[in-house]
Design a protein around this motif. Structure first.
Motif, PDB file in Angstrom:
ATOM      1  N   ILE A  42      45.239  -4.952 -34.090  1.00  0.00           N
ATOM      2  CA  ILE A  42      43.940  -5.262 -34.723  1.00  0.00           C
ATOM      3  C   ILE A  42      44.155  -6.123 -35.970  1.00  0.00           C
ATOM      4  CG2 ILE A  42      41.945  -4.231 -35.906  1.00  0.00           C
ATOM      5  CD1 ILE A  42      42.196  -1.877 -33.923  1.00  0.00           C
ATOM      6  N   GLY A  43      45.183  -5.836 -36.709  1.00  0.00           N
ATOM      7  CA  GLY A  43      45.515  -6.637 -37.896  1.00  0.00           C
ATOM      8  C   GLY A  43      44.600  -6.350 -39.080  1.00  0.00           C
ATOM      9  N   THR A  44      44.763  -7.125 -40.137  1.00  0.00           N
ATOM     10  CA  THR A  44      43.970  -6.928 -41.358  1.00  0.00           C
ATOM     11  C   THR A  44      43.083  -8.160 -41.571  1.00  0.00           C
ATOM     12  OG1 THR A  44      45.569  -8.004 -42.791  1.00  0.00           O
ATOM     13  CG2 THR A  44      45.894  -5.648 -42.404  1.00  0.00           C
ATOM     14  N   GLY A 177      49.604   2.092 -34.223  1.00  0.00           N
ATOM     15  CA  GLY A 177      48.860   2.183 -32.954  1.00  0.00           C
ATOM     16  C   GLY A 177      47.363   2.146 -33.170  1.00  0.00           C
ATOM     17  N   PHE A 213      35.652  -3.728 -42.093  1.00  0.00           N
ATOM     18  CA  PHE A 213      34.207  -3.846 -41.852  1.00  0.00           C
ATOM     19  C   PHE A 213      33.701  -2.877 -40.783  1.00  0.00           C
ATOM     20  CE2 PHE A 213      34.808  -8.349 -43.463  1.00  0.00           C
ATOM     21  CZ  PHE A 213      34.067  -8.166 -44.616  1.00  0.00           C
ATOM     22  N   LEU A 216      35.205   2.661 -38.933  1.00  0.00           N
ATOM     23  CA  LEU A 216      35.372   3.493 -37.735  1.00  0.00           C
ATOM     24  C   LEU A 216      35.028   4.966 -37.964  1.00  0.00           C
ATOM     25  CD1 LEU A 216      36.469   3.202 -34.821  1.00  0.00           C
ATOM     26  CD2 LEU A 216      38.734   3.740 -35.716  1.00  0.00           C
ATOM     27  N   ILE A 307      35.249 -15.341 -40.693  1.00  0.00           N
ATOM     28  CA  ILE A 307      35.055 -13.910 -40.971  1.00  0.00           C
ATOM     29  C   ILE A 307      33.553 -13.685 -41.161  1.00  0.00           C
ATOM     30  CG2 ILE A 307      35.575 -12.024 -42.584  1.00  0.00           C
ATOM     31  CD1 ILE A 307      38.048 -13.850 -43.441  1.00  0.00           C
ATOM     32  N   MET A 325      36.859   3.477 -48.316  1.00  0.00           N
ATOM     33  CA  MET A 325      37.331   2.581 -49.383  1.00  0.00           C
ATOM     34  C   MET A 325      37.536   1.180 -48.822  1.00  0.00           C
ATOM     35  SD  MET A 325      40.127   4.800 -51.392  1.00  0.00           S
ATOM     36  CE  MET A 325      39.688   6.378 -52.075  1.00  0.00           C
ATOM     37  N   GLY A 326      37.427   0.193 -49.686  1.00  0.00           N
ATOM     38  CA  GLY A 326      37.621  -1.186 -49.242  1.00  0.00           C
ATOM     39  C   GLY A 326      36.413  -1.660 -48.446  1.00  0.00           C
ATOM     40  N   PHE A 331      30.304  -4.416 -49.019  1.00  0.00           N
ATOM     41  CA  PHE A 331      30.908  -5.726 -49.291  1.00  0.00           C
ATOM     42  C   PHE A 331      30.069  -6.550 -50.253  1.00  0.00           C
ATOM     43  CE2 PHE A 331      31.919 -10.197 -48.225  1.00  0.00           C
ATOM     44  CZ  PHE A 331      33.255 -10.165 -48.631  1.00  0.00           C
ATOM     45  N   PRO A 334      33.308 -12.478 -52.575  1.00  0.00           N
ATOM     46  CA  PRO A 334      34.414 -12.533 -53.548  1.00  0.00           C
ATOM     47  C   PRO A 334      34.195 -13.464 -54.743  1.00  0.00           C
ATOM     48  CG  PRO A 334      34.962 -13.781 -51.588  1.00  0.00           C
ATOM     49  CD  PRO A 334      33.643 -13.131 -51.301  1.00  0.00           C
ATOM     50  N   THR A 338      35.957  -9.006 -57.042  1.00  0.00           N
ATOM     51  CA  THR A 338      35.775  -7.599 -57.422  1.00  0.00           C
ATOM     52  C   THR A 338      36.220  -6.591 -56.362  1.00  0.00           C
ATOM     53  OG1 THR A 338      33.473  -8.015 -56.789  1.00  0.00           O
ATOM     54  CG2 THR A 338      33.949  -7.862 -59.124  1.00  0.00           C
TER      55      THR A 338
HETATM   56  P1  FAD Z   1      41.295  -4.726 -43.617  1.00  0.00           P
HETATM   57  O1  FAD Z   1      42.217  -5.657 -44.280  1.00  0.00           O
HETATM   58  O2  FAD Z   1      40.367  -5.271 -42.567  1.00  0.00           O
HETATM   59  O3  FAD Z   1      42.164  -3.578 -42.968  1.00  0.00           O
HETATM   60  C1  FAD Z   1      41.671  -2.729 -41.959  1.00  0.00           C
HETATM   61  C2  FAD Z   1      42.813  -1.921 -41.406  1.00  0.00           C
HETATM   62  O4  FAD Z   1      42.294  -0.973 -40.474  1.00  0.00           O
HETATM   63  C3  FAD Z   1      43.851  -2.733 -40.663  1.00  0.00           C
HETATM   64  O5  FAD Z   1      45.143  -2.244 -40.930  1.00  0.00           O
HETATM   65  C4  FAD Z   1      43.497  -2.485 -39.207  1.00  0.00           C
HETATM   66  O6  FAD Z   1      44.586  -2.651 -38.353  1.00  0.00           O
HETATM   67  C5  FAD Z   1      43.063  -1.028 -39.289  1.00  0.00           C
HETATM   68  N1  FAD Z   1      42.226  -0.600 -38.168  1.00  0.00           N
HETATM   69  C6  FAD Z   1      40.960  -0.917 -37.901  1.00  0.00           C
HETATM   70  N2  FAD Z   1      40.540  -0.335 -36.757  1.00  0.00           N
HETATM   71  C7  FAD Z   1      41.589   0.372 -36.313  1.00  0.00           C
HETATM   72  C8  FAD Z   1      41.816   1.186 -35.158  1.00  0.00           C
HETATM   73  N3  FAD Z   1      40.874   1.383 -34.217  1.00  0.00           N
HETATM   74  N4  FAD Z   1      43.023   1.746 -35.001  1.00  0.00           N
HETATM   75  C9  FAD Z   1      44.009   1.570 -35.934  1.00  0.00           C
HETATM   76  N5  FAD Z   1      43.851   0.825 -37.024  1.00  0.00           N
HETATM   77  C10 FAD Z   1      42.666   0.220 -37.201  1.00  0.00           C
HETATM   78  N6  FAD Z   1      38.901  -9.238 -52.650  1.00  0.00           N
HETATM   79  C11 FAD Z   1      39.361  -9.541 -53.879  1.00  0.00           C
HETATM   80  O7  FAD Z   1      39.588  -8.637 -54.691  1.00  0.00           O
HETATM   81  N7  FAD Z   1      39.586 -10.831 -54.239  1.00  0.00           N
HETATM   82  C12 FAD Z   1      39.310 -11.869 -53.415  1.00  0.00           C
HETATM   83  O8  FAD Z   1      39.539 -13.018 -53.761  1.00  0.00           O
HETATM   84  C13 FAD Z   1      38.748 -11.583 -52.151  1.00  0.00           C
HETATM   85  N8  FAD Z   1      38.421 -12.558 -51.290  1.00  0.00           N
HETATM   86  C14 FAD Z   1      37.841 -12.240 -50.093  1.00  0.00           C
HETATM   87  C15 FAD Z   1      37.377 -13.252 -49.247  1.00  0.00           C
HETATM   88  C16 FAD Z   1      36.724 -12.925 -48.068  1.00  0.00           C
HETATM   89  C17 FAD Z   1      36.193 -14.002 -47.187  1.00  0.00           C
HETATM   90  C18 FAD Z   1      36.568 -11.577 -47.678  1.00  0.00           C
HETATM   91  C19 FAD Z   1      35.928 -11.207 -46.378  1.00  0.00           C
HETATM   92  C20 FAD Z   1      37.049 -10.573 -48.493  1.00  0.00           C
HETATM   93  C21 FAD Z   1      37.661 -10.889 -49.704  1.00  0.00           C
HETATM   94  N9  FAD Z   1      38.101  -9.901 -50.568  1.00  0.00           N
HETATM   95  C22 FAD Z   1      38.581 -10.213 -51.799  1.00  0.00           C
HETATM   96  C23 FAD Z   1      38.060  -8.508 -50.149  1.00  0.00           C
HETATM   97  C24 FAD Z   1      39.453  -8.071 -49.708  1.00  0.00           C
HETATM   98  O9  FAD Z   1      39.914  -8.938 -48.698  1.00  0.00           O
HETATM   99  C25 FAD Z   1      39.410  -6.649 -49.185  1.00  0.00           C
HETATM  100  O10 FAD Z   1      38.792  -5.829 -50.133  1.00  0.00           O
HETATM  101  C26 FAD Z   1      40.807  -6.132 -48.967  1.00  0.00           C
HETATM  102  O11 FAD Z   1      41.545  -6.995 -48.178  1.00  0.00           O
HETATM  103  C27 FAD Z   1      40.765  -4.775 -48.338  1.00  0.00           C
HETATM  104  O12 FAD Z   1      40.473  -4.839 -46.969  1.00  0.00           O
HETATM  105  P2  FAD Z   1      40.563  -3.481 -46.165  1.00  0.00           P
HETATM  106  O13 FAD Z   1      41.908  -2.925 -46.350  1.00  0.00           O
HETATM  107  O14 FAD Z   1      39.392  -2.658 -46.533  1.00  0.00           O
HETATM  108  O15 FAD Z   1      40.322  -3.948 -44.655  1.00  0.00           O
END
Ligand code: FAD
Length: 492
Positions: A42-44, A177, A213, A216, A307, A325-326, A331, A334, A338
Motif C-alpha cells: 500500500i505504501g505511504t 502485511g 486518508f 481504516l 493525491i 493520528m496523521g 486534513f 500543507p 502543520t
Molecule cells: P500515510 O503516509 O498515508 O501512511 C499510511 C500508512 O498506513 C502506510 O504505512 C500504509 O501502508 C498503511 N496502511 C494503510 N492501509 C493499510 C492496510 N490495509 N494494511 C496495512 N497497512 C496499511 N505535512 C507537513 O507537516 N508538511 C508538509 O509540507 C506537508 N505536505 C503535504 C503535502 C500533501 C499534498 C499532502 C497530501 C500532505 C502533506 N503533509 C505535510 C501531510 C503529511 O504528508 C502527513 O501528515 C504525513 O505524511 C503523515 O501521513 P500518515 O502517516 O498519516 O499517512
C-alpha cells in the motif's frame, strides 16, 4: 490498578505511525508493548517535508540529536515561508518564524511601526525581524548570539526510516502485511485485533490509527464521521514531483499561488520537493500536471503523483479504544506545514492522557475536545490566506474572496483592521507574530494604532525603530551563509 503492560498496536507506518511508535516506546518504556503494522504494497503518502519550529521540542523530548537527524534525512534549515502572488499577482510577503521588534506589556511592536510608517520613518515590517532578513539573505545560524528560531525541510521517506530505527531500538516491533479485517468485541465494539492477509492476528488493548486518508479503524470500522471544510478550503487535489537541485538550498519554503490554488517548493540538501495544490472544480488533473512540470526547474526525478483529499477533520479523533493520528484524523492543506506538527501534538496529548488498559470516557472526551480546538484554530489561520486576497483574475480567487468565513476568523480580521490587535488563544499554535505578518502580507492594514504609542516623542520613536532595525541587520550580517552553515553543521 493493573500493572500489566498495555499493548499498543499502531496501524500504519507513514510519518504518523513511526512517530507514534518512536515516542510511545521511548517515553512509556516498559509500561507498554508497541507493535506497528504496515504494508509495503500500500505504501505511504510520501509527502510532508516542510515543518515548523515546535518540532525541535518534540525531538528534544525524544533526545533526538539534531545534527544526526539532519544528516540522515538530508534536511535543510527553514526560517519561514515566502508567499508569492497571494494578495495580487507579482507581489510577495514572508511569514517568518521570528519575533518582529520588541513588544511592551501594553502594546505590541506593530503599533510603534504603524506610527513610524505614518511618519515615513519606518522600514519594511520584516526589517525588524532576524529570521525574515536572514532567510532573504540566505543566511542561517543556530548557535550563540546569532541563533535563529528554525524548523526543517526533510526527506519524508528517510525520516520514516530514521524513526523506525529509533522506535525499534526502544523495543517497538514491526509487522509487515495488509490488514484484511479489523476485529471488534461483539458487546463493547472495542477493537480486539487486526487480522492480517496472512491470517495472523495482531491483538492489542489500544489501537492507534495511522492508516492515512482511508482511516481504516477510526472511520471504516468505528464510523467516527468527517466534518468537511471544503466550503472554506476548496482545494482537493495535489500533484507531487521531485526534482534535482539547480542551486544551493534557500532556508525557506516557497508557496506560489496560481489561478486555481498554489504550488510548493521545498529545498532539501540533495533534491527539491515540488507540488501543486488545486481544486478540481477550477483545474483538471491533466492541466495541473502540465502546469507543474512547466513551472518547476531542474531534472524531474520522480513521476508526478496525484493525491486526492478533502479538507476537514474527523468528528472524533478518539473512539472507544482507537485514537486516530496523521491523515486519518483530518486534513488541512500543507500551506503552513502543520500536519507533522499535529501528529506530534496528538502524540503528546495521548502521552499525557495515556489510559493504560482501563480507558475512561472522560479521557476520551478531553482528548477530543483539545484536538478539535487545536485543529479549528489552525484552520482559521489557513483560511485567512485565501480570504484576504485581492485577486479577481480567476473563478477560484473570486470564490475565495467572496466566501463566508468562520465567525472566529471574521472577528480576528475586523479587530486587526480596526485596531492593529491580534492575539494567540490558549492552546493555539500560531503566535501573534504569525497573525500580524500574514494579515499585513495579505494587505489588511490597521486603521489605527494603540494610543499609548503617541506618548513617545517622535525622535524617541525614530531612535527606537532605527536601533531595532540596526540590531537585526548586525545580527544577520554576522551569520554565515545557509549553505556553509548547513555543511559544517551536518559534517560534525
Ligand atoms: P500515510 O503516509 O498515508 O501512511 C499510511 C500508512 O498506513 C502506510 O504505512 C500504509 O501502508 C498503511 N496502511 C494503510 N492501509 C493499510 C492496510 N490495509 N494494511 C496495512 N497497512 C496499511 N505535512 C507537513 O507537516 N508538511 C508538509 O509540507 C506537508 N505536505 C503535504 C503535502 C500533501 C499534498 C499532502 C497530501 C500532505 C502533506 N503533509 C505535510 C501531510 C503529511 O504528508 C502527513 O501528515 C504525513 O505524511 C503523515 O501521513 P500518515 O502517516 O498519516 O499517512
Amino acid at each position: 490498578m493493573s500493572e500489566q503492560k498495555t499493548k499498543v498496536v499502531i496501524a500504519g507506518g507513514g510519518t504518523a505511525g513511526w512517530l507514534a511508535a518512536a515516542a510511545l516506546s521511548q517515553q512509556l518504556g516498559s509500561a507498554v508493548e508497541v507493535a506497528l503494522v504496515e504494508s509495503a504494497e500500500i505504501g505511504t503518502v510520501g509527502v510532508g517535508e516542510a515543518t515548523i519550529p515546535p518540532m525541535k521540542t518534540f525531538h528534544r523530548l525524544l533526545r533526538i540529536d539534531e545534527q544526526e537527524f539532519m544528516r540522515t534525512t538530508h534536511a535543510t534549515f527553514k526560517l519561514g515561508i515566502q508567499f508569492e502572488n497571494w494578495r495580487v499577482e507579482g507581489e510577495k510577503y514572508f511569514h517568518s518564524f521570528g519575533t518582529t521588534g520588541r513588544d511592551t506589556l501594553v502594546s505590541e511592536f506593530i503599533h510603534f511601526w504603524l506610527r513610524g510608517r505614518d511618519m515615513g520613518i519606518a522600514k519594511d515590517f520584516g526589517d525588524y525581524c532576524v529570521e525574515f532578513k536572514a532567510a532573504l539573505e540566505n543566511k542561517c545560524s543556530t548557535q550563540g548570539d546569532t541563533k535563529v528560531n528554525h524548523a526543517f525541510h526533510l526527506d519524508a521517506g528517510l525520516y520514516a526510516k530514521y524513526l523506525r530505527t529509533f522506535a525499534e531500538s526502544h523495543g517497538a516491533t514491526q509487522v509487515e502485511g495488509n490488514i484484511a479485517e479489523v476485529l471488534q468485541d461483539n458487546n463493547s465494539g472495542y477493537i480486539t485485533g487486526l487480522r492480517m492477509a496472512s491470517g495472523d492476528i495482531v491483538s492489542g488493548d489500544l489501537f492507534v490509527d495511522c492508516t492515512g486518508f482511508r482511516g481504516l479503524l477510526i472511520e471504516q470500522t468505528l464510523h467516527a464521521g468527517y466534518e468537511s471544510w471544503e466550503h472554506w478550503l476548496p482545494c482537493n487535489r495535489a500533484v507531487a514531483v521531485q526534482t534535482a537541485s539547480v542551486r544551493d538550498p534557500v532556508p525557506y519554503t516557497r508557496s506560489i499561488a496560481h489561478h486555481a490554488g498554489w504550488r510548493w517548493q521545498i529545498p532539501l540538501q540533495h533534491r527539491v520537493g515540488n507540488g501543486t495544490v488545486f481544486c478540481n472544480r477550477y483545474m483538471s488533473e491533466d492541466e495541473a500536471i502540465a502546469k507543474l512540470l512547466a513551472d518547476i526547474q531542474g531534472d524531474v526525478i520522480t513521476e508526478p503523483r496525484v493525491i486526492q483529499f478533502q479538507t476537514g477533520r474527523r468528528r472524533k479523533n478518539w473512539v472507544k479504544n482507537c485514537v486516530a493520528m496523521g491523515l486519518s484524523s483530518g486534513f488541512l492543506e500543507p500551506l503552513e506545514s502543520t500536519s507533522i506538527h499535529l501528529i506530534m501534538t496528538s502524540i503528546m496529548r495521548l502521552l499525557q492522557l495515556f489510559p493504560g488498559k482501563d480507558i475512561q470516557q472522560a479521557t476520551i472526551d478531553e482528548y477530543n475536545m483539545q484536538a478539535a480546538i487545536e485543529f479549528e484554530l489552525i484552520r482559521d489561520f489557513i483560511i485567512l490566506h485565501y480570504k484576504a486576497t485581492e485577486r479577481e483574475d480567476s473563478k477560484f480567487w473570486r470564490y475565495c474572496k467572496r466566501m463566508d468565513i468562520p465567525e472566529s476568523l471574521a472577528h480576528r480580521i475586523d479587530l486587526f483592521r480596526e485596531t492593529g490587535k491580534s492575539y494567540q488563544k490558549e492552546g493555539e499554535l500560531f503566535r501573534l507574530d504569525s497573525w500580524t505578518q500574514v494579515m499585513l502580507g495579505q494587505g489588511i492594514y490597521p486603521k489605527r494604532y494603540h494610543p499609548m504609542v503617541d506618548s513617545m516623542q517622535a525622535q524617541e520613536l525614530e531612535r527606537f525603530l532605527h536601533a531595532t532595525a540596526a540590531n537585526v541587520a548586525a545580527v544577520v550580517d554576522s551569520m554565515p551563509p545557509h549553505e556553509k552553515f548547513l555543511a559544517e553543521y551536518c559534517a560534525i
